[in-house]
Write a protein that holds these residues in place. Structure first.
Motif, mmCIF file in Angstrom:
data_model
loop_
_atom_site.group_PDB
_atom_site.id
_atom_site.type_symbol
_atom_site.label_atom_id
_atom_site.label_comp_id
_atom_site.label_asym_id
_atom_site.label_seq_id
_atom_site.Cartn_x
_atom_site.Cartn_y
_atom_site.Cartn_z
ATOM 1 N N MET A 1 16.741 12.828 47.315
ATOM 2 C CA MET A 1 16.597 13.481 46.047
ATOM 3 C C MET A 1 15.327 13.036 45.324
ATOM 4 O O MET A 1 15.053 13.418 44.221
ATOM 5 C CB MET A 1 17.836 13.182 45.203
ATOM 6 N N SER A 2 14.541 12.223 45.967
ATOM 7 C CA SER A 2 13.329 11.697 45.359
ATOM 8 C C SER A 2 12.277 12.797 45.216
ATOM 9 O O SER A 2 11.948 13.480 46.172
ATOM 10 C CB SER A 2 12.784 10.557 46.213
ATOM 11 N N VAL A 3 11.784 12.974 44.014
ATOM 12 C CA VAL A 3 10.733 13.935 43.744
ATOM 13 C C VAL A 3 9.540 13.145 43.227
ATOM 14 O O VAL A 3 9.654 12.413 42.253
ATOM 15 C CB VAL A 3 11.180 14.971 42.694
ATOM 16 N N ALA A 4 8.427 13.282 43.901
ATOM 17 C CA ALA A 4 7.234 12.545 43.497
ATOM 18 C C ALA A 4 6.676 13.135 42.205
ATOM 19 O O ALA A 4 6.678 14.349 42.010
ATOM 20 C CB ALA A 4 6.189 12.592 44.600
ATOM 21 N N HIS A 5 6.236 12.257 41.330
ATOM 22 C CA HIS A 5 5.592 12.703 40.101
ATOM 23 C C HIS A 5 4.183 13.181 40.422
ATOM 24 O O HIS A 5 3.575 12.733 41.383
ATOM 25 C CB HIS A 5 5.498 11.547 39.107
ATOM 26 N N SER A 6 3.645 14.051 39.588
ATOM 27 C CA SER A 6 2.245 14.431 39.732
ATOM 28 C C SER A 6 1.400 13.188 39.459
ATOM 29 O O SER A 6 1.857 12.247 38.788
ATOM 30 C CB SER A 6 1.885 15.531 38.730
ATOM 31 N N PRO A 7 0.170 13.158 39.955
ATOM 32 C CA PRO A 7 -0.682 11.994 39.690
ATOM 33 C C PRO A 7 -0.858 11.713 38.197
ATOM 34 O O PRO A 7 -0.889 10.557 37.781
ATOM 35 C CB PRO A 7 -2.023 12.372 40.340
ATOM 36 N N GLU A 8 -0.937 12.767 37.388
ATOM 37 C CA GLU A 8 -1.109 12.586 35.950
ATOM 38 C C GLU A 8 0.140 11.961 35.315
ATOM 39 O O GLU A 8 0.047 11.025 34.519
ATOM 40 C CB GLU A 8 -1.414 13.925 35.262
ATOM 41 N N THR A 9 1.305 12.486 35.692
ATOM 42 C CA THR A 9 2.558 11.947 35.162
ATOM 43 C C THR A 9 2.758 10.514 35.621
ATOM 44 O O THR A 9 3.183 9.654 34.845
ATOM 45 C CB THR A 9 3.750 12.823 35.596
ATOM 46 N N HIS A 10 2.444 10.258 36.875
ATOM 47 C CA HIS A 10 2.572 8.911 37.427
ATOM 48 C C HIS A 10 1.713 7.926 36.624
ATOM 49 O O HIS A 10 2.184 6.852 36.239
ATOM 50 C CB HIS A 10 2.173 8.909 38.907
ATOM 51 N N ALA A 11 0.468 8.300 36.362
ATOM 52 C CA ALA A 11 -0.442 7.434 35.599
ATOM 53 C C ALA A 11 0.087 7.194 34.181
ATOM 54 O O ALA A 11 0.020 6.071 33.669
ATOM 55 C CB ALA A 11 -1.839 8.037 35.560
ATOM 56 N N LEU A 12 0.624 8.229 33.550
ATOM 57 C CA LEU A 12 1.178 8.074 32.205
ATOM 58 C C LEU A 12 2.398 7.158 32.196
ATOM 59 O O LEU A 12 2.550 6.316 31.300
ATOM 60 C CB LEU A 12 1.549 9.438 31.623
ATOM 61 N N LEU A 13 3.270 7.324 33.180
ATOM 62 C CA LEU A 13 4.440 6.451 33.276
ATOM 63 C C LEU A 13 4.014 4.997 33.463
ATOM 64 O O LEU A 13 4.540 4.098 32.805
ATOM 65 C CB LEU A 13 5.340 6.891 34.431
ATOM 66 N N LEU A 14 3.061 4.767 34.356
ATOM 67 C CA LEU A 14 2.598 3.402 34.601
ATOM 68 C C LEU A 14 2.003 2.779 33.347
ATOM 69 O O LEU A 14 2.237 1.602 33.059
ATOM 70 C CB LEU A 14 1.562 3.373 35.730
ATOM 71 N N ALA A 15 1.249 3.563 32.598
ATOM 72 C CA ALA A 15 0.625 3.042 31.378
ATOM 73 C C ALA A 15 1.670 2.668 30.326
ATOM 74 O O ALA A 15 1.463 1.737 29.551
ATOM 75 C CB ALA A 15 -0.344 4.076 30.817
ATOM 76 N N GLN A 60 11.245 4.828 39.533
ATOM 77 C CA GLN A 60 10.590 5.528 40.641
ATOM 78 C C GLN A 60 9.080 5.315 40.596
ATOM 79 O O GLN A 60 8.447 5.076 41.624
ATOM 80 C CB GLN A 60 10.904 7.013 40.593
ATOM 81 N N ALA A 61 8.493 5.359 39.419
ATOM 82 C CA ALA A 61 7.050 5.134 39.291
ATOM 83 C C ALA A 61 6.685 3.721 39.742
ATOM 84 O O ALA A 61 5.672 3.522 40.421
ATOM 85 C CB ALA A 61 6.602 5.376 37.855
ATOM 86 N N ILE A 62 7.502 2.739 39.383
ATOM 87 C CA ILE A 62 7.245 1.354 39.784
ATOM 88 C C ILE A 62 7.316 1.221 41.295
ATOM 89 O O ILE A 62 6.422 0.637 41.926
ATOM 90 C CB ILE A 62 8.254 0.394 39.106
ATOM 91 N N VAL A 63 8.355 1.771 41.910
ATOM 92 C CA VAL A 63 8.523 1.676 43.364
ATOM 93 C C VAL A 63 7.382 2.397 44.081
ATOM 94 O O VAL A 63 6.819 1.869 45.045
ATOM 95 C CB VAL A 63 9.900 2.229 43.798
ATOM 96 N N GLN A 64 7.021 3.577 43.622
ATOM 97 C CA GLN A 64 5.931 4.315 44.264
ATOM 98 C C GLN A 64 4.607 3.564 44.154
ATOM 99 O O GLN A 64 3.832 3.503 45.116
ATOM 100 C CB GLN A 64 5.794 5.707 43.655
ATOM 101 N N GLU A 65 4.334 2.982 43.001
ATOM 102 C CA GLU A 65 3.083 2.236 42.826
ATOM 103 C C GLU A 65 3.089 0.962 43.669
ATOM 104 O O GLU A 65 2.077 0.596 44.271
ATOM 105 C CB GLU A 65 2.860 1.900 41.349
ATOM 106 N N TYR A 66 4.234 0.310 43.724
ATOM 107 C CA TYR A 66 4.360 -0.888 44.566
ATOM 108 C C TYR A 66 4.069 -0.534 46.017
ATOM 109 O O TYR A 66 3.292 -1.230 46.692
ATOM 110 C CB TYR A 66 5.769 -1.466 44.429
ATOM 111 N N ASP A 67 4.668 0.540 46.515
ATOM 112 C CA ASP A 67 4.448 0.967 47.898
ATOM 113 C C ASP A 67 2.998 1.354 48.137
ATOM 114 O O ASP A 67 2.415 1.025 49.172
ATOM 115 C CB ASP A 67 5.357 2.133 48.256
#
Length: 81
Positions: A1-15, A60-67
């Motif tokens: 069920m994992s849906v990857a965030h767009s690069p923009e959303t991912h960057a915003l979540l990380l920030a 999910q953002a943390i796990v994706q960035e870690y990977d």
């Protein structure tokens, strides 16, 4: 069920992670390394969210960035001859 965030959303979540969770990204990476030996992204995301009370989106953002960072660390440049 994992849906990857767009690069923009991912960057915003990380920030936003430090202000929303009270922990820096490297602290979350430490938690993943110390946590159970789960291999699937969805399992690690669920564990992080459930164990630490953060939303699944941030987990999910943390796990994706870690990977992503872990993959980049393991790349060995080709040897020159």
């Amino acid at each position: 069920m994992s849906v990857a965030h767009s690069p923009e959303t991912h960057a915003l979540l990380l920030a936003r992670i430090p202000s929303v969770t009270g922990r820096d990204l490297h602290e979350w990476f430490d938690q993943l390394e110390k946590g159970p030996g789960l291999t699937r992204c969805s399992e690690r995301t669920n564990w992080l969210a459930d164990e630490h009370g953060i939303s699944h989106g941030y987990a999910q953002a943390i796990v994706q960035e870690y990977d992503r960072r872990r993959r980049n660390r393991s790349i060995v440049p080709p040897q020159r001859r």
